[in-house]
Design a protein around this motif. Structure first.
Motif: not given
Length: 601
Positions: A572-594
């Motif tokens: 997603t586009l986390h935030e954007s302004s004249e000071l800059g832009t931030t993208f956010r990537i969310s990745m799943p964390i798998y447990e050891e069993k998985q």
């Protein structure tokens, strides 16, 4: 007599009271007539005799004083400057045409004789220029006579004033005597009135007060309340009527409440938000669906306080008297969540088909809008896939042939011909076309990721050196946690994002990549200090062929999103302004069993 009074009806009691008051005030009226006659007689005496005498005496006194001053001044200047003409003019100008009262006529004749003495005797001496004789005549005859007249006038004024005071005292005495009698009569009438009122109130006020309390209870909702009957004939019929009214009100109320509850159940069961607006009472009511969609109470505050810019369009429609149909508007609820509403407004009519208000009805189409966007996005991707597949067969093979021949020419031609035919530019543009084709092929079928457990920092260690330069500073601060990823595809993701940031910063700036653990998600943030993305383009940056660069393909972020989604995450586009832009990537964390299940699979 007392029993007879209690047996009288209300009308009889009132008539008896009126008869008593009539007798009392009739006698007092006769006395007032005699008093008024006496006052009128004294007033006529004052008006016709005393007041005119005082007016004549005052005028006479004033004229004598003025004449005395004129004569004294004339004697001092030896009767110069037309004294006699001035004297005659004053006498003529202030002479009254009417006759004085009978009692003042001798005094008036003496005033005229005094004027005759001045006008004839003194005038004669002055005509012969005998000024000394004129002075002597004034001093010996005129002045003594004038002073005598002033004393007589003063004495007469005292007598007239005494007579006027006597008449005034008589009027005052008569009025005071009448007022005292009026006070006595009024006090007696008040006493009789209180006595009769008290006697009648015993049979009127108590039953009426009890009836009023019972009627107030009925008005406050105690429909069906029964009122006890009274002995008074007049009140018995009224009590029966109130009891019938109470029963009818209870029946009507039960019918109305049943119908109201049924209608409210219908409105609250509808999946449509409904706001009814009464123009006359300026009231607003909502059904349950409207409260749930808007997250507000039963009363809508239409004032400017608390409105947000996102909700202005909704409140403009609600506060406007114009009808509308199927208008899509955004609505920001508490917590910053934006919803999409499909709103309409129509008139509210009464049974006479007159407009008495408005009805605003709307539905939440947020999920429908998202579904439509996903469908539209899928259609675009499908179109891109078909186009990319065709490009793979129709463009890439001829492109390889052309690239081969131009490369051959680049090696065989001398430098002047290379510059003449722009061989280097042709090769550059062919590479660009080939890059676009590869991007389209990757968008059409990026391929299933080959997941392996590794640290994201190891992937960035391979990407950052390729893009970092003296003008671009890359800082990486990642949580040390393993992820299941395809290293090649994730390299492509970060290569595209970092390259976009460098191009946005015009090749100079700082890029920061950091992460945090959020429950079962691993969140990566890519921040730059570029000029930001325009607000109107932020909602469509992940759509195919959407780009702000002149040489961009509009597929970079679409490919990035596709790869992240294939990894079970999202970007997603986390935030954007004249000071800059931030993208956010969310990745799943798998447990050891998985993780073990994935590896065994």
């Amino acid at each position: 007599m007392k029993k007879l009074f209690y047996k009288l009806s209300f009308r009889g009691k009132i008539l008896a009271s009126l008869l008593i008051f009539t007798i009392i005030f009739s006698g007092f009226s006769l006395y007032l007539l005699q008093t008024i006659s006496n006052v009128n007689r004294a007033s006529l005496t004052i008006k016709d005799k005393n007041v005119p005498e005082l007016i004549w005496l005052s005028q006479m006194e004033q004229q004598l004083l003025i004449k005395q001053r004129m004569v004294n001044d004339a004697v001092e200047v030896n009767f110069c400057c037309n004294f006699m003409n001035s004297y005659k003019a004053y006498v003529t100008g202030n002479a009254r045409t009417d006759n004085p009262p009978k009692e003042l006529q001798p005094l008036h004749r003496e005033l005229r004789l005094l004027d005759f003495l001045m006008i004839n005797n003194v005038q004669g001496l002055l005509d012969f220029h005998n000024i000394q004789g004129a002075k002597q005549l004034v001093e010996t005859e005129y002045k003594p006579t004038l002073e005598k007249l002033l004393k007589e006038i003063e004495a007469e004024k005292v007598a007239v004033t005494a007579s006027l005071d006597a008449q005034s005292d008589e009027v005052t005495y008569t009025i005071i005597r009448s007022l005292l009698l009026l006070v006595v009569v009024t006090a007696s009438a008040i006493f009789v009135a209180f006595f009769l009122s008290y006697k009648m109130s015993a049979g009127i006020t108590r039953p009426v007060e009890q009836m009023i309390e019972n009627v107030e209870d009925i008005a406050n909702g105690q429909y069906g309340l029964h009122i006890q009957s009274f002995e008074q004939v007049e009140l018995e019929q009224l009590t029966n009527s109130i009891n019938q009214m109470s029963v009818k009100l209870k029946e009507s109320f039960n019918t109305i409440m049943t119908d109201k509850i049924y209608r409210e159940q219908i409105l609250n069961s509808l999946p449509v938000g409904i706001i009814t607006i009464d123009d006359e009472a300026t009231t607003y009511s909502l059904n349950e669906a409207a409260k749930d969609i808007l997250r507000i109470s039963d009363i809508i505050d239409l004032s400017n306080e608390g409105k947000t810019a996102m909700n202005a369009s909704f409140y403009d429609i609600v506060s406007s008297s114009n009808t509308c149909e199927n208008v899509k508007i955004p609505f920001l609820i508490d917590g910053g969540c934006e919803r999409k509403l499909l709103i309409s407004q129509s008139h509210l009519f009464d049974y006479q088909h007159s407009v008495i208000g408005r009805i605003v009805y709307f539905i939440d189409i947020t999920e429908t809008e998202k579904l439509e966007k996903r469908m539209h996005h899928t259609e675009k991707l499908a179109f891109v896939g078909e186009m990319a597949a065709g490009a793979a067969h129709e463009i890439r093979n001829p492109l390889a042939v052309i690239h081969g021949f131009i490369s051959l020419m680049n090696h065989s031609l001398p430098n002047n011909q290379k510059e003449q035919y722009q061989i280097s530019l042709l090769l550059k543009e062919l590479d660009r076309i080939n890059f676009i084709v590869e991007q389209m092929l990757l968008q059409a079928k990026p391929g299933a990721p080959s997941l392996k457990e590794m640290f994201l920092k190891h992937v960035l260690d391979d990407v950052c050196p390729l893009l970092e330069s003296d003008d671009v500073i890359l800082s990486v601060n990642l949580e040390h946690h393993p992820l299941l990823i395809d290293s090649k595809q994730i390299k492509q993701v970060f290569h595209n994002l970092i390259r976009n940031s460098i191009e946005a910063m015009s090749g100079s700036g700082e890029i920061s990549i950091y992460s945090q653990l959020n429950g079962d998600s691993y969140e990566i943030f890519i921040n730059d200090n570029g000029p930001g993305i325009p607000l109107q383009q932020q909602s469509s940056i992940f759509d195919p062929f959407q780009t702000t660069k002149e040489s961009g393909t509009g597929l970079g972020l679409t490919i990035v999103q596709r790869i992240i989604q294939n990894h079970g995450g999202f970007i997603t586009l986390h935030e954007s302004s004249e000071l800059g832009t931030t993208f956010r990537i969310s990745m799943p964390i798998y447990e050891e069993k998985q993780d073990n299940q994935e590896k065994s699979a």
